[in-house]
Design a protein around this motif. Structure first.
Motif, mmCIF file in Angstrom:
data_model
loop_
_atom_site.group_PDB
_atom_site.id
_atom_site.type_symbol
_atom_site.label_atom_id
_atom_site.label_comp_id
_atom_site.label_asym_id
_atom_site.label_seq_id
_atom_site.Cartn_x
_atom_site.Cartn_y
_atom_site.Cartn_z
ATOM 1 N N MET A 153 0.820 -1.210 0.000
ATOM 2 C CA MET A 153 0.000 0.000 0.000
ATOM 3 C C MET A 153 0.860 1.269 0.000
ATOM 4 O O MET A 153 0.356 2.364 -0.246
ATOM 5 C CB MET A 153 -0.922 0.014 1.221
ATOM 6 N N ASP A 154 2.154 1.122 0.255
ATOM 7 C CA ASP A 154 3.042 2.284 0.263
ATOM 8 C C ASP A 154 3.568 2.635 -1.127
ATOM 9 O O ASP A 154 4.238 3.654 -1.300
ATOM 10 C CB ASP A 154 4.236 2.008 1.191
ATOM 11 N N ARG A 155 3.269 1.814 -2.133
ATOM 12 C CA ARG A 155 3.786 2.059 -3.485
ATOM 13 C C ARG A 155 3.008 3.160 -4.192
ATOM 14 O O ARG A 155 1.799 3.309 -4.008
ATOM 15 C CB ARG A 155 3.701 0.782 -4.328
ATOM 16 N N THR A 156 3.666 3.901 -5.048
ATOM 17 C CA THR A 156 2.990 4.894 -5.883
ATOM 18 C C THR A 156 2.018 4.166 -6.807
ATOM 19 O O THR A 156 2.384 3.174 -7.453
ATOM 20 C CB THR A 156 4.022 5.676 -6.727
ATOM 21 N N GLY A 157 0.793 4.631 -6.851
ATOM 22 C CA GLY A 157 -0.224 3.982 -7.683
ATOM 23 C C GLY A 157 -1.033 2.938 -6.947
ATOM 24 O O GLY A 157 -1.916 2.306 -7.523
ATOM 25 N N ALA A 158 -0.738 2.744 -5.649
ATOM 26 C CA ALA A 158 -1.493 1.759 -4.861
ATOM 27 C C ALA A 158 -2.966 2.166 -4.788
ATOM 28 O O ALA A 158 -3.279 3.329 -4.530
ATOM 29 C CB ALA A 158 -0.904 1.646 -3.462
#
Length: 713
Positions: A153-158
């Motif tokens: 959930m910490d990724r860009t685009g999550a």
């Protein structure tokens, strides 16, 4: 208020054999996902928070506890399923961490066969990916209840809700969120627990071991209330008390929600969904809570169905701690220190160190030399294994993957396992003459461990041929030969495992008569052949009446047909997906024998297959490519040039998701080609799809090559 989210001696550790660990406090679960969804990282965090390890192992550093093989450390992928046991909230959790790469899907298959529940991990950006679908279908086959963890959930685009929607649309499942994220990408700080309606915020400096429960912020309260309402509507369908309270508008307590969610999960009606970031140490403790709260214990399954090993009659057995011993061996490995290890799941009863068990598949009695509880590649000696345990034993010399272990006085044969057929093969030979015998022994040990790996000797050339699920699979096998068995081997170019089948039905006879002084040979059969749907394999039906052929010669006829199927009519490849029916025949009271009828069956099959119009089949792979839009045209052109068929193109944030099917023969070395086309910016995954008829022009080339090889021989 700060909470401690790490297990400790006070809340978790206890003597394994204590009465405190009743069967209802045991969970046997698998952790599964598409490659790179964060499965092994999640498992590492589980080990840390449960107090099993005191330092988090990172996959990218080659330090993951569960990835203990040298090849796993070097490549950063899981190759073999690893078992371990942790304690959490007064529960024992036996965990199997499985590979995500499709070449090692057999590890997932055998793990699911013996598990009570599963955690399926999804990437919050990618959602459902190709191997996720494969794992899901395998879990469906074995009716394994599961929960979902939307990771990264910490990724860009999550996007939590978009990822959840792919579970609904691509898997046909019924996901129900019991949590929603508190922020996303770099702003992901925790989660909203919809059961207790609290926000959970993690302390990053404590590696997530400390967290605060607080009121839900005003900007998230509407979304939380709306999602909770949908959750309660769904769960109330599976719990009358909850439905009554919901309809009446009464206050619904936490216990009611958890009871309804557990019931619906165990019945596989819903998939509870949780979220977090394992790498950033957020959400894993709540996932452990969910395993304990919602996944089944061994007691949630009360009966076991099997067959009597001699009569084939169905047997239904009650599963109980004081009942008959029943277990299933699901994995064989060779340990450098203790030798041959057989992993098994105990379904009922107790087995003690030094006792004898019966294997109804091999028909042999086996002695338990040592009993071990495994922690990846480490082990702990134990004195007994009880219902619900997953352990390993030393001393089971005749037990193979899928075999049942039971009491000899009450034999039962449990359903085995279904493994995919290899789709690729290579010739292999030792680099020195001295290694010939060593190579054969080592390959036999590896095929004993891995049911999707086959070893054969080519009758024409005398070459040793090894077959597997993909290039990486065979590459790892060759690497293991050198590292574990000290055998250096040379390999040929990969070859496709073609097959043959028939297009129509046909009837033919086979007559074997031999007179050469003394006792002769006589066997005569009449059979019909008909095609079966793809993937059905081989069926045999006996329609002999009035003793035209004695019963003792029926099985030899079947064996003769099966032997003939190994070398096809078109180009010598195995024939699959046919039904043979034994219609009639004659015998001689003196000259007939099992050998004669085996040869007659083989002759009849070959004659019928020629009449039925045999055709060549090739393996087709499902190929999925995620590619930046500016390279889309080049990727599609390349797939088309490889005789591929584009099945669909989906938008995925700033990239395109290309779904296609391509013949295996056309995608050897595809990773290098794709890197070149897209400057290394595209990724792909590939898995076996099905066998289909090969185009005429490709068949002609193969037949020309085959006829040349035969004439040269």
């Amino acid at each position: 208020m700060a909470h401690n989210g790490k297990n400790n001696k006070k809340n978790g550790a206890s003597n394994r054999n204590s009465d405190r660990y009743e069967l209802k406090h045991i969970r046997n679960i698998g952790i599964m996902a598409h490659i790179d969804a964060g499965k092994t990282t999640t498992t590492e965090r589980i080990l840390f928070y449960s107090g099993k390890v005191h330092r988090m192992g990172e996959v990218h550093e080659g330090l993951a506890t569960m990835d203990w093989m040298e090849q796993e450390k070097e490549r950063g992928i899981t190759i073999t399923s690893a078992a371990t046991t942790v304690q959490w909230r007064d529960h024992i959790i036996n965990i199997i961490d499985t590979p995500g790469h499709v070449d090692f899907t057999v590890e997932v298959e055998r793990s699911l066969r013996v598990l009570d529940g599963a955690v399926i991990i999804f990437d919050a950006v990618a959602g459902v990916e190709p191997q996720s679908e494969t794992v899901w279908r395998q879990a469906d086959n074995y009716k394994v209840p599961r929960i979902a963890f939307i990771n990264k959930m910490d990724r860009t685009g999550a996007d939590f809700f978009k990822a959840m929607d792919t579970i609904r649309t691509r898997l046909g499942a019924h996901p129900v969120p019991l949590q929603i994220p508190f922020g996303s990408a770099e702003l992901f700080t925790g989660l909203i627990d919809l059961v207790i309606m609290k926000a959970i915020v993690y302390n990053e400096r404590s590696f997530g071991t400390l967290y605060d429960e607080m009121d839900i912020p005003d900007d998230l309260i509407d979304q939380a209330q709306q999602t909770r309402k949908q959750m309660l509507e769904t769960l109330s369908e599976y719990d009358d008390e909850l439905m009554e309270k919901y309809i009446e508008g009464e206050e619904i307590n936490t216990e009611s929600i958890r009871r309804a969610a557990r019931t619906a999960t165990i019945k596989s009606k819903v998939i509870p969904v949780f979220c977090g970031s394992a790498f950033r140490n957020k959400g894993v403790q709540r996932l452990l809570d969910a395993i304990v709260l919602y996944l089944p214990s061994p007691l949630d399954r009360t009966e076991l169905v099997g067959k009597h090993p001699k009569t084939g009659q169905e047997i239904v057995k009650k599963m109980a701690l004081d009942g008959d011993f029943m277990a299933l061996a699901f994995k064989i490995t060779t340990d450098p220190y203790v030798g041959r290890l057989a992993y098994f799941r105990v379904y009922s009863g107790v087995v003690k160190l030094g006792s004898n068990v019966y294997n109804p598949v091999s028909g042999k009695r086996e002695r338990i030399g040592r009993l071990l509880r495994m922690f990846a590649n480490k082990r702990e000696d134990i004195s007994e294994a009880r219902m619900g345990d997953i352990v390993a034993a030393v001393g089971l010399k005749h037990t193979k993957t899928g075999d049942t272990l039971c009491n000899e006085g009450h034999p039962i044969m449990l359903e085995g396992m279904r493994f995919p057929n290899p789709v690729i093969n290579i010739a292999i030979e030792p680099k020195t003459k001295a290694d010939e015998e060593k190579l054969a022994m080592s390959l036999n040990k590896l095929s004993d461990e891995d049911p999707s790996f086959k070893v054969d000797v080519d009758s024409e050339t005398g070459q040793t041929i090894i077959s597997g699920m993909g290039e990486l699979h065979l590459e790892i096998i060759v690497d293991r030969l050198l590292r574990e068995f000290s055998v250096a081997a040379s390999v040929g170019a990969p070859q496709v495992s073609y097959k043959e089948t028939i297009r129509s039905s046909a009837i033919a006879e086979g007559k074997f008569i031999k007179q050469s002084g003394g006792k002769g040979q006589y066997g005569h059969v009449k059979i019909s052949l008909e095609p079966l749907p793809t993937g059905k394999g081989f069926e045999f039906e006996n329609k002999i009446v009035s003793g035209a052929i004695p019963k003792e010669f029926i099985l030899p006829v079947k064996k003769g047909i099966e032997n003939a199927m190994k070398n096809g009519i078109v180009a010598g490849y195995p024939i699959v997906d046919v039904k043979a029916t034994l219609l009639d025949g004659t015998y001689h009271a003196v000259d007939s024998s099992e050998l004669a009828f085996r040869v007659a069956g083989s002759m009849a099959f070959q004659a019928a297959a020629k009449k039925a119009g045999a055709i060549l089949l090739e393996p087709i792979m499902k190929l999925d490519v995620i590619v930046p839009e500016n390279y889309l045209g080049d990727v599609i052109s390349d797939i088309t040039a490889r005789r591929g068929k584009i099945e669909g193109i989906d938008d995925k944030d700033n990239v395109k998701f290309v779904r296609s099917i391509v013949p295996l023969n056309e995608v050897f070395g595809y990773s290098t080609a794709l890197r070149s086309i897209t400057q290394g910016r595209a990724v792909f995954s590939m898995e076996f799809y099905q066998y289909t008829q090969i185009p005429k022009e490709i068949e002609d080339k193969l037949l020309y090559k085959y006829s040349g090889a035969v004439s040269a021989g």
